[in-house]
Design a protein around this motif. Structure first.
Motif: not given
Lengths: 471, 150
Positions: A208-211, A250-252, B145-150
């Motif tokens: 939920a907090t992933c960017t 891949s997951c940071p 460049t896509a927005p972060p996954a929701v």
């Protein structure tokens, strides 16, 4: 992306549209050794390379080796050792075979060299599983009509056809499109993987907090994207996860977990069961039945009876009829049970079939393993000797098996009992997770329990009869 | 729906044709002629006696299967034949018989055919890859460049 789920929202107060979420199991990533292995750049190559080497040997033997299945190391490795061990692997580790499968590796290499990486056609996304269902039936039918398993050259042809399909898919489509949407073994393993004791899942709170722009799905500069087009954050089943660990790398945020869970528990936590996967579960039961039946001493009598009744003399046509009946029996029984349940639980027959057809999967696996256990244990030694014969070791053996008939039968009955219990339990949990009233639960479980019992008795009866060897 | 049918029927027919071509000859021979391996294919419980085809497929009790059965011989009289009561267990197994496979020339032809088809696929893909490099790059950039996954 895929066909819409069959279960819609409802105002029925007695219905839990969304089953309770699966409890998070123990996370194996907390073990340093497991975490290091899966994050290592050697995973899964450390298994892919030997698998590819063995595959090369198998293909070479099948295509150029002895014409007799008994003397061919390719047939022995493929049909007596690998094929029986495969479903056991699915129960323990889910779809992990797909990550070390030489075809998947080949697809990756072709993609790296000449990949056009076109998006997967919408048709495949929508109907891929039906294509897999059809292929699975077709290949089983072809095996019996043309003796593919009994003919090393025929088995070699299957491998060559698969190789061509994999090369074409890897060359033109994205990721491992073949494995996800076209591989019949992938479809089978996807269904069986639902009973696996381990499952890859993402921690929803961390996600939920992933960017990171879905790095777990799209990959990064150094790690590949998910080969099976699965987004860990939203995945609810293990059908399309081969534990390749790309997402772990891949997951940071270290959000990916490898959870240990009770085998089969995924079946009663499914939110969006799909008819095509449920159909495959019923069809596989039919395939297991016909595989057993064709190896029994009563099989010629069955064929003769069909021939006499219908007046058909062509053996392929007679077999096709028997095959159609064998596949239709479990599918028809599940459809019948769904229709019966639909009249009482106030849901459609299709929704019932899609949801409760999954309850057959544990019995499917049990029947599949029990059948192949016979080949593994009664022909295993002969198969190993055939393989050792390649390096000059004397292949003669007084007994082809590693276990006595009695031992094998006890194991087979134990497996069927276990599968039956797991299927009954799954049906019960599914009904309890979905309906609140006891009457509705009972009237739903009852018909499926009857079907499971009938199929279990059929399996048990077949394992009581003498069976032929594969090589 | 037509596309659905085409996608199932065309590869299915190809698969059947290839399998039939590849194993048909071998299967026919397997069903019709005594295979040397069938006669010696003993699982340790039966005498190794080279016999004509019908006998070669009699697994277990020594009863002779009637020649000329029109169903698959590889499934003939498995186990105990007709004299042993059902439920006797798995201890008297049949022998699956194996085909002789196609002639070396046919094998070479089939393998060359596969190699040619695969080579062609790789060649076409290679050409298309260079032509579509721009589109792939655009897709990659869009993902990055896509927005972060929701």
């Amino acid at each position: 992306m895929t066909a819409p789920p069959l279960v819609e929202t409802t105002t029925d107060p007695d219905l839990d549209v969304v089953p309770p979420p699966a409890p998070a199991g123990y996370d194996l990533m907390q073990h340093r050794v497991v975490a290091r292995l899966l994050r290592s750049r050697w995973w899964p190559q450390v298994l892919q390379v030997p698998a590819a080497a063995v595959f090369g040997l198998v293909a070479y033997q099948l295509l150029t080796g002895p014409s007799s299945a008994h003397d061919n190391a390719g047939t022995a490795l493929m049909w007596v050792i690998w094929w029986p061990l495969l479903p056991i692997l699915f129960v323990v580790l889910g779809r992990v075979w797909c990550t070390i499968c030489p075809f998947g590796w080949l697809s990756d290499q072709v993609q790296r060299l000449v990949g056009v990486e076109r998006p997967v056609p919408r048709f495949l996304k929508r109907y891929g599983i039906w294509v897999i269902d059809a292929q699975f039936l077709l290949i089983t039918w072809a095996d019996h009509v043309w003796g593919v398993v009994a003919s090393p050259w025929g088995s070699g042809m299957v491998l060559l056809l698969l190789t061509t399909a994999v090369i074409a898919s890897g060359a033109f489509l994205q990721r491992r499109a073949f494995c996800r949407y076209l591989c019949f073994l992938g479809g089978l393993s996807g269904n069986y993987a639902r009973t696996g004791a381990v499952a890859l899942r993402a921690d929803p709170e961390i996600c939920a907090t992933c960017t990171s722009r879905a790095a777990c799905y799209n990959g990064t500069d150094t790690t590949s994207a998910c080969p099976l087009f699965t987004f860990p954050r939203t995945m609810e089943d293990s059908a399309d996860c081969n534990l390749c660990a790309s997402c772990i790398k891949s997951c940071p945020n270290d959000a990916i977990q490898i959870q240990v869970r009770p085998p089969s528990s995924e079946l009663w936590h499914l939110r969006t069961p799909r008819l095509e996967a449920s159909f495959l579960a019923a069809a596989i039961m039919g395939i297991v039945l016909i595989q057993n039946l064709t190896m029994l001493s009563v099989w010629p009598d069955v064929l003769d009876a069909i021939g006499r009744t219908t007046g058909i003399t062509a053996s392929a046509a007679v077999f096709t009829m028997a095959f159609a009946v064998a596949v239709a029996v479990p599918v028809g029984l599940v459809a019948l049970a769904s229709h019966w349940a639909a009249g009482r639980n106030l849901e459609s027959t299709v929704v019932n079939f899609a949801r409760f057809g999954f309850a057959l999967i544990p019995l499917d696996i049990a029947g599949h393993i029990a059948h192949n256990l016979f080949h593994l244990l009664s022909e295993g030694k002969a198969a190993v000797m055939t393989v050792l014969g390649l390096v000059g070791v004397d292949g003669s053996t007084t007994s082809p098996g590693v276990a006595s008939t009695g031992t094998i039968q006890v194991l087979q009955y134990a497996l069927i009992a276990l599968g039956t219990a797991a299927s009954l339990y799954a049906a019960r949990r599914m009904a309890h997770g979905r309906y609140r009233s006891a009457a509705r639960r009972r009237s739903t479980v009852l018909p499926y329990a009857a079907v499971i019992a009938v199929l279990a008795v059929l399996n048990a009866w077949m394992f009581a009869l003498p069976m032929a060897h594969r090589i | 729906m037509h596309r659905v049918a085409r996608l199932i029927v065309v590869p299915g027919a190809g698969l059947l044709l290839a399998l039939g071509l590849a194993s048909g000859a071998g299967a026919d021979e397997r069903h019709a002629t005594p295979s040397p391996s069938a006669a010696t294919h003993d699982h340790g419980e039966h005498a190794v006696v080279p016999t004509p085809s019908a006998e070669a497929h009699d697994h277990g009790t020594g009863t002779t299967a009637p020649a000329g059965d029109d169903h698959d011989d590889s499934h003939d009289d498995h186990g105990t034949g007709t004299t042993e009561p059902a439920g006797g267990g798995h201890d008297d197994h049949g022998t699956s018989v194996a085909g002789t496979g196609p002639e070396p020339d046919t094998r070479l032809l089939v393998l060359s055919g596969f190699a040619a088809v695969n080579g062609l696929v790789l060649m076409v893909a290679s050409v298309q890859r260079s032509r579509t490099a721009g589109a792939r790059e655009r897709r990659r950039t869009a993902r990055a460049t896509a927005p972060p996954a929701v």
